[in-house]
Design a protein around this motif. Structure first.
Motif, PDB file in Angstrom:
ATOM      1  N   ASP A  59       0.774  -1.266  -0.047  1.00 52.97           N
ATOM      2  CA  ASP A  59      -0.046  -0.047   0.009  1.00 52.97           C
ATOM      3  C   ASP A  59       0.717   1.251   0.036  1.00 52.97           C
ATOM      4  OD1 ASP A  59       0.845  -0.112   2.489  1.00 52.97           O
ATOM      5  OD2 ASP A  59      -0.971   0.447   3.581  1.00 52.97           O
ATOM      6  N   GLU A  60       0.235   2.336  -0.284  1.00 53.39           N
ATOM      7  CA  GLU A  60       1.081   3.746  -0.663  1.00 53.39           C
ATOM      8  C   GLU A  60       1.831   4.159   0.912  1.00 53.39           C
ATOM      9  OE1 GLU A  60       1.924   5.260  -3.437  1.00 53.39           O
ATOM     10  OE2 GLU A  60       0.834   3.504  -4.258  1.00 53.39           O
ATOM     11  N   ALA A  61       0.788   4.021   1.666  1.00 54.26           N
ATOM     12  CA  ALA A  61       1.422   4.474   3.200  1.00 54.26           C
ATOM     13  C   ALA A  61       2.930   3.912   3.601  1.00 54.26           C
ATOM     14  CB  ALA A  61       0.657   4.284   4.392  1.00 54.26           C
ATOM     15  N   THR A  62       2.712   2.266   3.086  1.00 54.33           N
ATOM     16  CA  THR A  62       3.972   1.426   3.616  1.00 54.33           C
ATOM     17  C   THR A  62       4.892   2.034   2.674  1.00 54.33           C
ATOM     18  OG1 THR A  62       2.532  -0.374   4.164  1.00 54.33           O
ATOM     19  CG2 THR A  62       4.895  -0.698   3.782  1.00 54.33           C
ATOM     20  N   LYS A  63       4.763   2.207   1.581  1.00 50.54           N
ATOM     21  CA  LYS A  63       5.943   2.784   0.618  1.00 50.54           C
ATOM     22  C   LYS A  63       6.443   4.047   1.064  1.00 50.54           C
ATOM     23  CE  LYS A  63       3.850   0.617  -3.411  1.00 50.54           C
ATOM     24  NZ  LYS A  63       3.402   0.844  -4.920  1.00 50.54           N
ATOM     25  N   MET A  64       5.490   4.879   1.384  1.00 47.89           N
ATOM     26  CA  MET A  64       6.038   6.072   2.077  1.00 47.89           C
ATOM     27  C   MET A  64       6.584   6.070   3.417  1.00 47.89           C
ATOM     28  SD  MET A  64       5.281   8.460   4.787  1.00 47.89           S
ATOM     29  CE  MET A  64       3.911   7.826   5.258  1.00 47.89           C
ATOM     30  N   LEU A 161       3.649   3.735  14.477  1.00 45.74           N
ATOM     31  CA  LEU A 161       3.313   5.128  13.772  1.00 45.74           C
ATOM     32  C   LEU A 161       1.864   5.221  13.548  1.00 45.74           C
ATOM     33  CD1 LEU A 161       6.257   4.905  10.905  1.00 45.74           C
ATOM     34  CD2 LEU A 161       6.209   6.187  13.141  1.00 45.74           C
ATOM     35  N   LYS A 162       1.425   6.298  13.339  1.00 46.62           N
ATOM     36  CA  LYS A 162       0.119   6.739  12.913  1.00 46.62           C
ATOM     37  C   LYS A 162       0.399   7.362  11.714  1.00 46.62           C
ATOM     38  CE  LYS A 162      -2.840   6.906  16.918  1.00 46.62           C
ATOM     39  NZ  LYS A 162      -3.748   7.785  17.612  1.00 46.62           N
ATOM     40  N   VAL A 163      -0.535   7.296  10.436  1.00 44.42           N
ATOM     41  CA  VAL A 163      -0.220   7.945   9.330  1.00 44.42           C
ATOM     42  C   VAL A 163      -1.568   8.575   9.027  1.00 44.42           C
ATOM     43  CG1 VAL A 163       1.427   6.405   8.176  1.00 44.42           C
ATOM     44  CG2 VAL A 163      -1.221   6.097   7.967  1.00 44.42           C
ATOM     45  N   ALA A 164      -1.506   9.736   8.215  1.00 45.19           N
ATOM     46  CA  ALA A 164      -2.736  10.411   7.850  1.00 45.19           C
ATOM     47  C   ALA A 164      -2.586  10.733   6.475  1.00 45.19           C
ATOM     48  CB  ALA A 164      -2.699  11.804   8.675  1.00 45.19           C
TER      49      ALA A 164
END
Length: 177
Positions: A59-64, A161-164
């Motif tokens: 997913d995009e968050a993991t890549k980031m 971590l928390k992502v947004a």
């Protein structure tokens, strides 16, 4: 006759040991949810390749998160940049502004005032070799765990971590202690 019996027994023993090493663990679901960077060989720190997300769907968050830790650890490895300190510090701040929320940047400043550690990696020192072992696991749509290998204790440390989502990209919004 006895020699043939021992030879066949040894061959069967070797064959059965080889089969035991190739069996797949029953915890495939855990392995599928962890994105990590694995390399076949250990290389000199100057030649470590950038972290890239695994080829399987991520997913995009993991890549980031993987991209952030790659850039952050590489920049920290360059510190203190004795010949051009201001440039190195500014590069680090630029990486933080790109990947971290303003709220988290302020929180990190407060934490580092009274704790002699970097909350982003949850350690005092940073090692470029961590790039070979960083793993990211999605807990839910907003929570991720980053695992980095602690060479001293020989175990993985967890950074929660928390992502947004900010506009059309993800950022790291909080580090949970």
């Amino acid at each position: 006759m006895v020699k043939i019996y021992y030879f066949i027994s040894a061959c069967l023993l070797l064959f059965s040991c080889n089969n035991n090493n190739t069996q797949v663990s029953s915890s495939d679901d855990i392995r599928d949810t962890i994105s990590s960077i694995k390399r076949d060989t250990i290389v000199e720190k100057d030649t470590i390749a950038p972290i890239q997300a695994p080829k399987e769907e991520t997913d995009e968050a993991t890549k980031m998160i993987l991209e952030f830790y790659d850039k952050y650890i590489r920049q920290q490895d360059k510190m203190p940049c004795l010949d051009n300190r201001e440039f190195c510090e500014e590069e680090l701040r630029k990486i933080e502004r790109e990947f971290l929320s303003n709220k988290l940047i302020k929180k990190i400043k407060r934490i580092t005032e009274y704790r002699d550690m970097d909350p982003i990696v949850n350690a005092q020192d940073i090692f470029i070799e961590w790039l070979d072992s960083i793993k990211v696991k999605k807990i839910n749509s907003k929570r991720y765990n980053v695992y980095r290998f602690n060479f001293y204790d020989k175990k993985y440390e967890i950074i929660k971590l928390k992502v947004a989502k900010k506009k059309d990209k993800y950022i790291i919004d909080d580090i949970i202690f």
